[in-house]
Design a protein around this motif. Structure first.
Motif, PDB file in Angstrom:
ATOM      1  N   ILE A  10       0.696   1.685   2.728  1.00 43.06           N
ATOM      2  CA  ILE A  10       0.430   1.688   1.210  1.00 43.06           C
ATOM      3  C   ILE A  10       2.188   1.389   0.894  1.00 43.06           C
ATOM      4  O   ILE A  10       2.388   0.466   0.014  1.00 43.06           O
ATOM      5  CB  ILE A  10      -0.003   2.722   0.540  1.00 43.06           C
ATOM      6  N   GLY A  11       3.515   1.433   1.049  1.00 40.28           N
ATOM      7  CA  GLY A  11       4.443   1.984   1.181  1.00 40.28           C
ATOM      8  C   GLY A  11       5.007   0.612   0.963  1.00 40.28           C
ATOM      9  O   GLY A  11       5.572  -0.191   0.370  1.00 40.28           O
ATOM     10  N   SER A  35       9.451   9.952 -11.342  1.00 45.34           N
ATOM     11  CA  SER A  35      10.805   9.725 -10.657  1.00 45.34           C
ATOM     12  C   SER A  35      11.187   9.068  -9.689  1.00 45.34           C
ATOM     13  O   SER A  35      10.011   8.642  -8.784  1.00 45.34           O
ATOM     14  CB  SER A  35      11.028  10.931  -9.966  1.00 45.34           C
ATOM     15  N   SER A  36      12.037   7.892  -9.626  1.00 39.46           N
ATOM     16  CA  SER A  36      12.846   7.043  -8.726  1.00 39.46           C
ATOM     17  C   SER A  36      12.762   8.062  -7.294  1.00 39.46           C
ATOM     18  O   SER A  36      12.578   7.258  -6.662  1.00 39.46           O
ATOM     19  CB  SER A  36      13.909   6.536  -9.060  1.00 39.46           C
ATOM     20  N   ARG A  37      12.807   8.816  -7.365  1.00 37.73           N
ATOM     21  CA  ARG A  37      12.997   9.425  -6.042  1.00 37.73           C
ATOM     22  C   ARG A  37      11.328  10.087  -4.898  1.00 37.73           C
ATOM     23  O   ARG A  37      11.348   9.240  -4.374  1.00 37.73           O
ATOM     24  CB  ARG A  37      13.327  11.426  -6.167  1.00 37.73           C
ATOM     25  N   HIS A  38      10.485  10.091  -6.309  1.00 41.03           N
ATOM     26  CA  HIS A  38       9.320  10.176  -5.567  1.00 41.03           C
ATOM     27  C   HIS A  38       8.445   8.931  -5.104  1.00 41.03           C
ATOM     28  O   HIS A  38       8.027   8.876  -4.487  1.00 41.03           O
ATOM     29  CB  HIS A  38       7.795  10.456  -6.543  1.00 41.03           C
ATOM     30  N   LEU A  39       8.534   7.831  -6.400  1.00 39.01           N
ATOM     31  CA  LEU A  39       8.292   5.984  -5.946  1.00 39.01           C
ATOM     32  C   LEU A  39       9.373   5.658  -4.017  1.00 39.01           C
ATOM     33  O   LEU A  39       8.429   5.165  -3.202  1.00 39.01           O
ATOM     34  CB  LEU A  39       9.527   5.451  -6.720  1.00 39.01           C
ATOM     35  N   SER A  40      10.512   6.510  -4.009  1.00 41.92           N
ATOM     36  CA  SER A  40      11.260   6.240  -2.701  1.00 41.92           C
ATOM     37  C   SER A  40      10.937   7.145  -1.763  1.00 41.92           C
ATOM     38  O   SER A  40      10.631   6.328  -0.267  1.00 41.92           O
ATOM     39  CB  SER A  40      12.416   6.663  -3.164  1.00 41.92           C
ATOM     40  N   PHE A  41      10.108   7.802  -1.978  1.00 46.27           N
ATOM     41  CA  PHE A  41       8.998   8.739  -1.047  1.00 46.27           C
ATOM     42  C   PHE A  41       7.693   8.289  -0.479  1.00 46.27           C
ATOM     43  O   PHE A  41       7.592   7.823   0.815  1.00 46.27           O
ATOM     44  CB  PHE A  41       8.910  10.387  -1.562  1.00 46.27           C
ATOM     45  N   VAL A  42       7.700   7.719  -1.758  1.00 51.67           N
ATOM     46  CA  VAL A  42       6.368   6.652  -1.005  1.00 51.67           C
ATOM     47  C   VAL A  42       6.520   5.370  -0.937  1.00 51.67           C
ATOM     48  O   VAL A  42       5.471   5.178   0.530  1.00 51.67           O
ATOM     49  CB  VAL A  42       5.366   6.457  -3.433  1.00 51.67           C
ATOM     50  N   GLU A  43       7.310   5.232  -1.410  1.00 54.31           N
ATOM     51  CA  GLU A  43       7.186   3.778  -0.444  1.00 54.31           C
ATOM     52  C   GLU A  43       7.537   3.840   1.211  1.00 54.31           C
ATOM     53  O   GLU A  43       7.843   2.944   2.567  1.00 54.31           O
ATOM     54  CB  GLU A  43       8.833   2.945  -0.761  1.00 54.31           C
ATOM     55  N   THR A  44       8.401   5.407   1.182  1.00 54.77           N
ATOM     56  CA  THR A  44       8.801   5.248   3.187  1.00 54.77           C
ATOM     57  C   THR A  44       7.901   5.878   3.820  1.00 54.77           C
ATOM     58  O   THR A  44       8.289   6.011   4.485  1.00 54.77           O
ATOM     59  CB  THR A  44       9.973   6.153   2.671  1.00 54.77           C
ATOM     60  N   ARG A  46       6.898   9.247   3.134  1.00 60.20           N
ATOM     61  CA  ARG A  46       7.627  10.527   3.371  1.00 60.20           C
ATOM     62  C   ARG A  46       5.943  10.807   1.969  1.00 60.20           C
ATOM     63  O   ARG A  46       5.879  13.042   2.002  1.00 60.20           O
ATOM     64  CB  ARG A  46       8.887  10.630   2.777  1.00 60.20           C
ATOM     65  N   ALA A  47       5.512  10.305   1.178  1.00 65.27           N
ATOM     66  CA  ALA A  47       4.102  11.102   0.079  1.00 65.27           C
ATOM     67  C   ALA A  47       3.612   9.908   0.191  1.00 65.27           C
ATOM     68  O   ALA A  47       3.839   8.517   0.064  1.00 65.27           O
ATOM     69  CB  ALA A  47       5.624  10.538  -1.103  1.00 65.27           C
ATOM     70  N   VAL A  48       2.067  10.092  -0.126  1.00 68.02           N
ATOM     71  CA  VAL A  48       1.211   9.025  -0.631  1.00 68.02           C
ATOM     72  C   VAL A  48       1.206   9.675  -1.525  1.00 68.02           C
ATOM     73  O   VAL A  48       0.524  10.477  -2.403  1.00 68.02           O
ATOM     74  CB  VAL A  48      -0.240  10.375   0.254  1.00 68.02           C
ATOM     75  N   PRO A  49       0.620   7.770  -2.526  1.00 65.64           N
ATOM     76  CA  PRO A  49       0.209   7.660  -3.449  1.00 65.64           C
ATOM     77  C   PRO A  49      -1.030   8.647  -4.370  1.00 65.64           C
ATOM     78  O   PRO A  49      -1.966   8.074  -3.632  1.00 65.64           O
ATOM     79  CB  PRO A  49       0.242   6.986  -4.256  1.00 65.64           C
ATOM     80  N   SER A  50      -1.164   9.207  -5.079  1.00 65.84           N
ATOM     81  CA  SER A  50      -3.001   9.573  -5.641  1.00 65.84           C
ATOM     82  C   SER A  50      -3.375   7.515  -5.826  1.00 65.84           C
ATOM     83  O   SER A  50      -2.403   7.216  -6.074  1.00 65.84           O
ATOM     84  CB  SER A  50      -2.374  10.079  -6.807  1.00 65.84           C
ATOM     85  N   ARG A  51      -4.336   7.879  -5.952  1.00 64.38           N
ATOM     86  CA  ARG A  51      -5.688   6.647  -6.401  1.00 64.38           C
ATOM     87  C   ARG A  51      -5.050   7.015  -7.754  1.00 64.38           C
ATOM     88  O   ARG A  51      -4.758   5.114  -8.314  1.00 64.38           O
ATOM     89  CB  ARG A  51      -6.808   6.997  -6.568  1.00 64.38           C
ATOM     90  N   ASP A  52      -4.375   7.432  -8.926  1.00 62.90           N
ATOM     91  CA  ASP A  52      -3.925   7.004 -10.204  1.00 62.90           C
ATOM     92  C   ASP A  52      -2.942   6.238  -9.703  1.00 62.90           C
ATOM     93  O   ASP A  52      -2.543   5.417 -11.158  1.00 62.90           O
ATOM     94  CB  ASP A  52      -4.316   8.010 -11.020  1.00 62.90           C
TER      95      ASP A  52
END
Length: 290
Positions: A10-11, A35-44, A46-52
């Motif tokens: 997904i990232g 936040s751009s930090r959260h988006l960066s974590f999603v793309e790399t 490091r964070a799993v995005p919610s369905r929403d």
């Protein structure tokens, strides 16, 4: 067309769509409300995005509906959008709307295309333009790009073929780049490699000076049909705010006469054949004649 290795996960998939839309992480984050930090974590990863969040990002990135389902599945969620056959009862109103538009546009041509440029339905006037096309090119599914550009299809009858070819290839290239659809990428490679019709003079010429007119409002389709030279410009219609893949991927192209001769020929033809009041063919997975 140049292809790149498709990202997995997904990232990386979201990052690829962001780059495809020429957006920075900061711009996309601001548009999405994160936040751009959260988006960066999603793309790399490091964070799993919610369905929403996946759906919100896909909305901001204008990801086509079918590909939004792919993003959701890559994130571990069920698809959000169904693909309902037009024959189902819940699609009856949309089906009727398509029929009304096609029938109401006669005596001028109108066609229904899917996302792969396959001909799904056509009115009587559009079918008349296909008279004389070899049967092998009319076997379903009939692809309008192949039909128009193939040297044994409509190409020899298109009087401004180089100009119209440039228009169609540009349209197909933009759609393939926008959707990242593998079928469209392959289709572009195929039809852009077709040779020009045999005997065509000066194939590199994009316009015909004899018919050039600085006052024209759009690139015309000039084609020999119904025993005359016909000239059209066209408009594209799509369903607004669809939530079903079938409707989201349908486009209705309506052709209008670009001169009085074309209008006269089409009205005369329609009056001559207007004894059969049967409805247009069913909108199914392949082309069906009216």
């Amino acid at each position: 067309m140049r292809r790149q290795m498709r990202p997995q996960g997904i990232g990386p998939m979201l990052r690829e769509w962001r780059k495809r839309r020429n957006l920075s992480q900061l711009a996309l984050a601001l548009q999405t409300g994160i936040s751009s930090r959260h988006l960066s974590f999603v793309e790399t990863g490091r964070a799993v995005p919610s369905r929403d969040l996946v759906l919100r990002l896909a909305e901001q990135l204008d990801v086509p509906m079918r590909q939004r389902n792919s993003l959701l599945m890559a994130a571990g969620y069920a698809p959000a959008y169904e693909e309902t056959p037009i024959s189902e009862a819940q699609m009856a109103q949309a089906d009727e709307a398509i029929n009304r538009l096609l029938a109401g546009h006669d005596p001028y041509p109108a066609v229904v295309l899917d996302s792969a440029s396959n001909l799904r339905r056509a009115n009587r006037s559009a079918m008349a333009l296909l008279d004389g096309v070899p049967a092998e090119l009319l076997r379903p599914p009939v692809n309008v790009m192949r039909l128009a550009l193939h040297p044994e299809g409509l190409a020899p009858r298109i009087l401004n073929f180089a100009e119209w070819r440039m228009h169609l290839l540009g349209r197909l290239r933009r759609e393939a780049a926008f959707t990242d659809d593998e079928c469209l990428l392959s289709l572009y490679d195929e039809v852009s490699a077709y040779r020009y019709p045999q005997g065509m003079a000066d194939p590199e010429r994009s316009t015909d000076p004899e018919h050039a007119d600085g006052r024209q409002i759009a690139i015309p389709l000039r084609i020999e049909a119904l025993g005359s030279e016909l000239s059209f410009f066209s408009a594209l219609t799509m369903f607004a705010a669809p939530v079903d893949i079938t409707l989201a991927e349908l486009t209705i192209e309506t052709f209008y006469p670009a001169d009085t001769r074309t209008a006269t020929v089409l009205h005369s033809y329609y009056q001559a054949v207007n004894k059969d009041e049967s409805a247009p063919g069913e909108l199914v997975g392949h082309w069906t004649a009216p």
